[in-house]
Structures are given as C-alpha cells and as structure tokens.
Design an enzyme around this catalytic site. Structure first.
Site, mmCIF file in Angstrom:
data_model
loop_
_atom_site.group_PDB
_atom_site.id
_atom_site.type_symbol
_atom_site.label_atom_id
_atom_site.label_comp_id
_atom_site.label_asym_id
_atom_site.label_seq_id
_atom_site.Cartn_x
_atom_site.Cartn_y
_atom_site.Cartn_z
ATOM 1 N N THR A 65 58.475 37.313 64.484
ATOM 2 C CA THR A 65 59.048 38.192 63.463
ATOM 3 C C THR A 65 58.848 37.612 62.068
ATOM 4 O OG1 THR A 65 61.120 37.108 63.976
ATOM 5 C CG2 THR A 65 60.835 39.327 64.850
ATOM 6 N N SER A 106 56.940 22.600 67.348
ATOM 7 C CA SER A 106 56.551 22.460 65.936
ATOM 8 C C SER A 106 56.253 21.040 65.506
ATOM 9 C CB SER A 106 57.641 23.021 65.023
ATOM 10 O OG SER A 106 57.526 24.375 64.986
ATOM 11 N N SER A 107 55.498 20.346 66.337
ATOM 12 C CA SER A 107 55.087 18.999 65.942
ATOM 13 C C SER A 107 54.207 19.076 64.691
ATOM 14 C CB SER A 107 54.334 18.312 67.080
ATOM 15 O OG SER A 107 53.232 19.104 67.476
ATOM 16 N N ASP A 133 58.672 27.588 61.027
ATOM 17 C CA ASP A 133 58.679 26.188 61.469
ATOM 18 C C ASP A 133 58.850 25.237 60.290
ATOM 19 O OD1 ASP A 133 58.038 27.526 63.753
ATOM 20 O OD2 ASP A 133 55.985 26.788 63.884
HETATM 21 C C1 GLA Z 1 54.588 29.625 65.725
HETATM 22 C C2 GLA Z 1 54.415 29.854 64.225
HETATM 23 C C3 GLA Z 1 55.668 30.466 63.605
HETATM 24 C C4 GLA Z 1 56.128 31.700 64.385
HETATM 25 C C5 GLA Z 1 56.158 31.417 65.891
HETATM 26 C C6 GLA Z 1 56.419 32.644 66.683
HETATM 27 O O1 GLA Z 1 55.565 28.670 65.965
HETATM 28 O O2 GLA Z 1 54.131 28.655 63.579
HETATM 29 O O3 GLA Z 1 55.441 30.784 62.258
HETATM 30 O O4 GLA Z 1 55.336 32.806 64.085
HETATM 31 O O5 GLA Z 1 54.954 30.845 66.351
HETATM 32 O O6 GLA Z 1 57.701 33.138 66.420
#
Ligand code: GLA
Length: 434
Positions: free
Chosen positions: A34, A128-129, A174
């Site tokens: 989103t 989110s490394s 992230d």
């Molecule tokens: C990854 C992207 C985020 C987000 C998610 C899905 O983590 O880096 O920006 O779009 O996917 O929600």
C-alpha cells in the site's frame, strides 16, 4: 560478536577508534503493498539491527567491510559512479554506494570514510535488511562528515538509493520505520502525508513471532516492479472516471465495486487488494490501540488471503506457514510480511504459548517441506541512532552471521546460515535443507 569486539576489529583493520551507528530492521503488522499507492501501513522497527562503525578519512575514498559477507567494497566519491553494475561487485554494494552517491547528489558533501558493518537482521528474509543498511550507512556518513540530517530526508535518500542503485521501485515504509521506529510501538504511517502516529503494542499478553521460511525467489524484484506498474496503470484508467483519483489511495471500497468492471481482470484484483488493505490497516491500528488483539489477528488473516489470491505475491511456503500457525492454539493472527515470494511471516501469539508455537510450527513446517525455519520473538524498537553509551557498546547485541544461498532450477532459492556466536559458544551452526 559484541560491540567491544567490533571496535577491536575496526582498530585492527583501520588503526583508529570509530564511532558507532545503528539502524533497525522491521516487521509490518499490516498494510502490504500500500505504501507506493500513497496508502497506510502499520510497521514496527524491531530489535534486530545493522551496526556501522565509522571514521572519516582525509581523502574521498569510502572503504566498507561487511563482517556478514566477509567482503570489502571500495569507491571514490571524487570519481563519477560506474555507469554499469559490474558483475564482480558484491550484491550489497548498490545499497552502500547508492546511499553515499544520493547523499552527495542531495547536497551533503561527504568526507571519505572507513567503515565496518555487522548486522543480525537475516539478509533477504523480508525484514528490511537493505533499508537498515542504507539508513545506518547514510546516518554514519553524514555524522562523521559534520552534517545534521532530517530523518525523513535520510529515509527518502535510502529509498532513492534503492530505486536508482538496487533497481527496486520500493515505497517508503521500510526506510521510514527504520528512521522513526519507537520502542514498544507500531507506526500508523500515512504514505501520502509522510506523517505517522505511534500505536502502543501491549506486550504483556501477546508476543510478535517472526518465522523465516528460508525461501526466496529470484523474481521477487521484477514481480515487485510489475505490481507497482499494474497499480499505476489502474490509476490511469480510474482517473478517467474521476479526475480526483491520483493514486489508489483515493479509491474508496464502494467506488471500486462500481468501477471494477472497467478494469482488466489482473489489474482489478490488484486494486481490490490495495483498497481493502488500506481499510484493514486503519481498522487494525484502531483495534491495536484498544488492545483488541483478536481483531488485529483476524485482519492479518484477511490481509494474507488478499495478498495470496488478489495481489498474487505469496508462495506455497508462506501459505503453509500461515495455515499451520492458524491451527495452533494461542495464535491470534499470522500473515506474510514484506514484498513476498518468500521471506517471512509475522505472527501474534499468546505470550505463555510462544515456546509451544515455535516448536509446533517449526516441526510441522519441516515435516511438510524439509526446511528448518528460523523462529524468533521480536520487540518493537527505536529508529536510527548513534550508539554513544559505553555500557551499550559492551553489551552483546549481535550474531556474526554468514549467509549462503543455493538457487534451485525453478528460480527459488534456499538460504543457509551459520552463526559465529554459536561457533564461539561451541554450538552447532544452523542450516536449512530440503
Ligand atoms: C518491500 C518494500 C516496501 C513495501 C513492501 C510491501 O518491503 O521495500 O516499500 O512496498 O515491500 O508492502
């Protein structure tokens, strides 16, 4: 490895005493895919982080050694960046060099730097490394160069580095939560206004458990960019019906129901996910605030179903983890988190049943797939910062983790890890296998 050891290693390598900076990974409770639609997300920074030890240099060279990969990256800020990614460059170079180059492009003149990186965020597991690396590197570089930087600016610079140097057209979630995370809180982030409200997570009765599936897919980046393009295409079509629709955020659920027949089948399903996910996310934030974890859990299951059936970013292993989790006593909710196509699930579990949950889910996933998952409780933590407190420096905070991956013929890959700290303790290393 603890911070004192990291300091000794830095002194051995570079002959100076460094400053320390850290940035956390994240889980997302709800609000998936989103963010790049100007919508709502509900992530929390976690107590898994990337630490950068750094000292300025007299020239403009940046030399970065990663203890996770046992690799060194080197580039010169006074020279233009290479036009093409060299195959010999380590996979993580884009995040590091990209962050430095974008900082300079945004007017932050940097000194050269010697840096040492260590992270206990599993790489490529959907935690989110990469954002944590961008934020920790970006913060370290600005601080040792004598700049102050606004956290939102830092997050946007990390996002731009990811777009331009890593090739993922990611949203802001992230990097934002790695910058602004708050201990014991999730953030309800409005990705249009770029403002967030912190929502307390009551950890007295339930825990957040991350389950790493240990699988990923080579197609994850291209499929991610494809979903984003499908959403942009949807906006172009819907804009003709209402000029106020400038992103999918503007489309209320009732309006979607009316306009759905005008959208091609695949795009219709993508839009359905995004508009309903925005609703779920706001509802979940309210429920979390009231302490109604049962409701949050129900919304998490609906989110997973929507990601699986309509947004088509789940995979067999993630679906299996959610199905098994749902059948275990004490599970409030479970869903995939992050971009999808592998990575991890996030689960909310009754506190007293966490060990039972970990054992049961671990055993049943292994029986079904032959893969040993990694399960860990995470706590919501603070965002990017400098580590100044000497006692904190002495504290053991991190595993030195080495990672390998094996690509299977169908494009999936399996992740293998070994943990230095286990070896130090004389324990065995952990691997996944089929
Ligand atoms: C990854 C992207 C985020 C987000 C998610 C899905 O983590 O880096 O920006 O779009 O996917 O929600």
């Amino acid at each position: 490895m603890n911070l004192a050891r990291l300091q000794e290693t830095f002194i051995d390598l570079f002959g100076e005493t460094p400053r320390f900076f850290r940035a956390p990974g994240r889980i997302n409770l709800i609000g998936e895919h989103t963010d790049y639609n100007d919508g709502f997300v509900l992530p929390a920074a976690i107590d898994k982080q990337t630490v950068v030890a750094a000292c300025p240099r007299n020239d403009r060279k940046v030399i970065v050694h990663s203890l996770n990969f046992d690799q060194t990256v080197e580039f010169d800020l006074s020279e233009a960046p290479g036009k093409r990614k060299k195959a010999s460059n380590p996979s993580w170079q884009g995040y590091v060099e990209g962050t430095a180059r974008v900082l300079e492009a945004e007017g932050f003149k940097l000194s050269g730097a010697n840096m040492l990186v260590l992270s206990d965020i599993t790489l490529g597991a959907g935690l989110s490394s990469s954002a944590a690396l961008e934020l920790a590197i970006g913060f370290a570089l600005t601080q040792i160069s004598g700049h102050s930087i606004d956290k939102l600016k830092l997050a946007q610079i990390g996002q731009r580095a990811e777009h331009e140097y890593a090739g993922t057209r990611c949203g802001i979630m992230d990097q934002y939560v790695s910058a602004f995370g708050k201990a014991d809180h999730a953030l309800l982030l409005d990705c249009r206004s770029m403002t967030s409200k912190s929502v307390p997570i009551d950890a007295t009765a339930s825990s957040i458990v991350v389950c790493e599936s240990k699988v990923g897919h080579e197609l994850a980046v291209s499929e991610y960019n494809k979903r984003r393009a499908e959403c942009e295409r949807a906006v172009q079509i819907l804009h003709k019906f209402d000029p106020d629709f400038t992103s999918l955020r503007d489309v209320p659920v009732e309006m979607f129901d009316k306009l759905a027949p005008h959208l091609p089948e695949a795009i219709r399903r993508r839009v359905k996910h995004v508009v309903t996910e925005n609703e779920r996310t706001r509802e979940a934030a309210l429920a979390l605030k009231k302490g109604d974890i049962t409701k949050v859990g129900e919304l998490m299951y609906s989110s997973h179903k929507s990601l699986k059936d309509d947004y088509a970013v789940s995979c067999r292993e993630l679906d299996l983890l959610v199905d098994i989790a749902r059948s275990i006593d004490g599970t409030f909710g479970a869903r995939m988190t992050g971009g999808g196509f592998g990575g991890c699930t996030v689960n909310i579990i009754e506190k007293d049943l966490v060990e039972y949950f970990k054992q049961t889910l671990g055993r049943r996933y292994r029986e079904e797939t032959g893969i040993i998952p990694s399960l860990h409780v995470v706590n919501a933590s603070g965002g990017v910062s400098e580590i100044k407190d000497l006692t904190e420096r002495k504290k053991t905070f991190s595993l030195g983790m080495r990672q390998k991956r094996t690509t299977l013929p169908d494009g999936r890959y399996l992740l293998y890890y070994s943990f230095d700290s286990e070896k130090e303790k004389g324990g065995s290393s952990e691997t996944s296998h089929v």
